[in-house]
Design a protein around this motif. Structure first.
Motif, PDB file in Angstrom:
ATOM      1  N   THR A   5      13.216  72.613  15.850  1.00 54.16           N
ATOM      2  CA  THR A   5      14.393  71.738  15.792  1.00 54.16           C
ATOM      3  C   THR A   5      15.275  71.970  17.006  1.00 54.16           C
ATOM      4  O   THR A   5      15.486  73.113  17.421  1.00 54.16           O
ATOM      5  N   GLU A   6      15.797  70.862  17.560  1.00 54.28           N
ATOM      6  CA  GLU A   6      16.709  70.965  18.699  1.00 54.28           C
ATOM      7  C   GLU A   6      18.131  71.214  18.203  1.00 54.28           C
ATOM      8  O   GLU A   6      18.596  70.569  17.264  1.00 54.28           O
ATOM      9  N   ILE A   7      18.801  72.157  18.840  1.00 55.56           N
ATOM     10  CA  ILE A   7      20.160  72.546  18.457  1.00 55.56           C
ATOM     11  C   ILE A   7      21.069  72.446  19.679  1.00 55.56           C
ATOM     12  O   ILE A   7      20.657  72.762  20.808  1.00 55.56           O
ATOM     13  N   ASN A   8      22.312  72.030  19.460  1.00 52.04           N
ATOM     14  CA  ASN A   8      23.350  72.067  20.494  1.00 52.04           C
ATOM     15  C   ASN A   8      24.454  72.990  20.009  1.00 52.04           C
ATOM     16  O   ASN A   8      24.937  72.853  18.880  1.00 52.04           O
ATOM     17  N   ALA A   9      24.843  73.938  20.857  1.00 54.11           N
ATOM     18  CA  ALA A   9      25.885  74.880  20.444  1.00 54.11           C
ATOM     19  C   ALA A   9      26.664  75.356  21.654  1.00 54.11           C
ATOM     20  O   ALA A   9      26.146  75.374  22.781  1.00 54.11           O
ATOM     21  N   THR A  20      22.514  87.811  35.754  1.00 54.61           N
ATOM     22  CA  THR A  20      21.288  87.051  35.545  1.00 54.61           C
ATOM     23  C   THR A  20      21.612  85.562  35.588  1.00 54.61           C
ATOM     24  O   THR A  20      22.775  85.161  35.626  1.00 54.61           O
ATOM     25  N   SER A  21      20.558  84.746  35.572  1.00 58.72           N
ATOM     26  CA  SER A  21      20.786  83.306  35.559  1.00 58.72           C
ATOM     27  C   SER A  21      21.441  82.899  34.243  1.00 58.72           C
ATOM     28  O   SER A  21      21.252  83.562  33.210  1.00 58.72           O
ATOM     29  N   PHE A  22      22.211  81.803  34.279  1.00 62.31           N
ATOM     30  CA  PHE A  22      22.858  81.326  33.066  1.00 62.31           C
ATOM     31  C   PHE A  22      21.823  80.983  31.998  1.00 62.31           C
ATOM     32  O   PHE A  22      22.069  81.152  30.807  1.00 62.31           O
ATOM     33  N   ARG A  23      20.642  80.500  32.406  1.00 67.99           N
ATOM     34  CA  ARG A  23      19.619  80.134  31.418  1.00 67.99           C
ATOM     35  C   ARG A  23      19.112  81.379  30.690  1.00 67.99           C
ATOM     36  O   ARG A  23      18.938  81.368  29.470  1.00 67.99           O
ATOM     37  N   GLU A  24      18.870  82.460  31.436  1.00 66.91           N
ATOM     38  CA  GLU A  24      18.419  83.699  30.801  1.00 66.91           C
ATOM     39  C   GLU A  24      19.521  84.278  29.918  1.00 66.91           C
ATOM     40  O   GLU A  24      19.259  84.763  28.810  1.00 66.91           O
ATOM     41  N   ALA A  25      20.751  84.243  30.427  1.00 72.79           N
ATOM     42  CA  ALA A  25      21.873  84.755  29.639  1.00 72.79           C
ATOM     43  C   ALA A  25      22.076  83.922  28.374  1.00 72.79           C
ATOM     44  O   ALA A  25      22.372  84.460  27.297  1.00 72.79           O
ATOM     45  N   VAL A  51      15.018  76.983  26.068  1.00 75.12           N
ATOM     46  CA  VAL A  51      16.388  76.607  26.422  1.00 75.12           C
ATOM     47  C   VAL A  51      16.268  75.421  27.356  1.00 75.12           C
ATOM     48  O   VAL A  51      15.724  75.531  28.463  1.00 75.12           O
ATOM     49  N   ASP A  52      16.755  74.261  26.928  1.00 73.73           N
ATOM     50  CA  ASP A  52      16.533  73.024  27.675  1.00 73.73           C
ATOM     51  C   ASP A  52      17.628  72.731  28.690  1.00 73.73           C
ATOM     52  O   ASP A  52      17.368  72.158  29.748  1.00 73.73           O
ATOM     53  N   ASP A  69      27.864  75.229  27.039  1.00 73.20           N
ATOM     54  CA  ASP A  69      27.199  74.359  26.068  1.00 73.20           C
ATOM     55  C   ASP A  69      25.702  74.454  26.310  1.00 73.20           C
ATOM     56  O   ASP A  69      25.226  74.210  27.431  1.00 73.20           O
ATOM     57  N   VAL A  70      24.972  74.809  25.265  1.00 78.30           N
ATOM     58  CA  VAL A  70      23.536  75.059  25.406  1.00 78.30           C
ATOM     59  C   VAL A  70      22.761  74.124  24.489  1.00 78.30           C
ATOM     60  O   VAL A  70      23.120  73.942  23.315  1.00 78.30           O
ATOM     61  N   LYS A  71      21.712  73.531  25.043  1.00 84.69           N
ATOM     62  CA  LYS A  71      20.768  72.756  24.246  1.00 84.69           C
ATOM     63  C   LYS A  71      19.468  73.557  24.202  1.00 84.69           C
ATOM     64  O   LYS A  71      18.919  73.916  25.248  1.00 84.69           O
ATOM     65  N   PHE A  72      18.984  73.852  22.986  1.00 86.06           N
ATOM     66  CA  PHE A  72      17.812  74.719  22.856  1.00 86.06           C
ATOM     67  C   PHE A  72      16.998  74.313  21.632  1.00 86.06           C
ATOM     68  O   PHE A  72      17.457  73.535  20.777  1.00 86.06           O
TER      69      PHE A  72
END
Length: 227
Positions: A5-9, A20-25, A51-52, A69-72
């Motif tokens: 399931t895709e989540i936005n948080a 580290t990169s923001f994506r890894e963090a 992590v999209d 804001d992360v979409k994952f």
């Protein structure tokens, strides 16, 4: 059993992760918040799939963290009604049988949904299926560690403990908790635990229950056909 399931948080990235990169963090923040937790009406989070996207951070002046804001995508364990699941017997009591998948322990088969006729014997702390066929009676025990097939009857989510500990799911959860405490050398306590996600299942259908029962029956049928 599993679904992605895709989540936005909006999540906070701690200053320790700024190297580290923001994506890894962001991935670390997602796993810290969600992994091994139950999300209402979605299930148990078992893995971070991807992590999209990650937005630019908004720094919080009072603590130095950055809000992003992360979409994952998360992988959830979410069994559906009538699904057949294979697990292992973890505990037995007068309430019924508790089944574990290793990563999820809150599957309970109430005594009313065990194969019939059945009998619980306190001295052995074991359920027996009484097989009466062709005038012969055979007692077939369930054993701790047996691989069993169960069919899901319901999935329930709880945010707070019920008013009573009488339900099979509550009895199973507290018995398992006491078993873990004693196994680790700790004293059992009187505090109540409750499963945030409980799966009620049945064994009272042909083909369900300990798989060894059906394997032995198939072998006996093959021997009879060979004869």
């Amino acid at each position: 059993m599993f679904q992605v399931t895709e989540i936005n948080a909006r999540l906070a990235i701690h200053p320790n992760s700024f190297g580290t990169s923001f994506r890894e963090a962001a991935a670390d923040a997602v796993e810290c918040k969600y992994l091994d937790t139950v999300v209402d009406n979605m299930g148990l989070v078992v893995a971070l799939q991807s992590v999209d996207s990650v937005s630019h951070g908004e720094v919080l002046s009072d603590e130095g963290s950055a809000l992003v804001d992360v979409k994952f995508r998360l992988c959830f364990f979410r069994p559906w009604v009538d699904e057949v699941i294979h697990g292992t017997i973890a505990h037995m009591g007068e309430y019924g049988v508790s089944v574990t998948l290793g990563f999820f322990d809150d599957i309970v088969v109430p005594s009313s949904l065990l194969p019939k006729p059945h009998e619980f014997r306190n001295e052995a702390w074991t359920w027996f299926f009484i097989d009466e066929k062709d005038g012969c009676t055979t007692e077939m025990p369930m054993e701790l560690g047996d691989t069993v097939a169960v069919r899901v009857c319901s999935v329930r989510y709880r945010r707070r403990p019920p008013h009573s500990d009488a339900s099979p799911a509550m009895q199973a959860a507290n018995a398992l908790n006491e078993q873990r405490l004693l196994g680790s050398g700790q004293h059992a306590n009187t505090s109540r635990v409750f499963p945030p996600m409980e799966v009620v299942a049945t064994m009272d259908v042909d083909g369900l229950g300990p798989v060894v029962w059906w394997r032995e029956e198939d072998e006996e049928d093959e021997e009879g056909n060979d004869g």
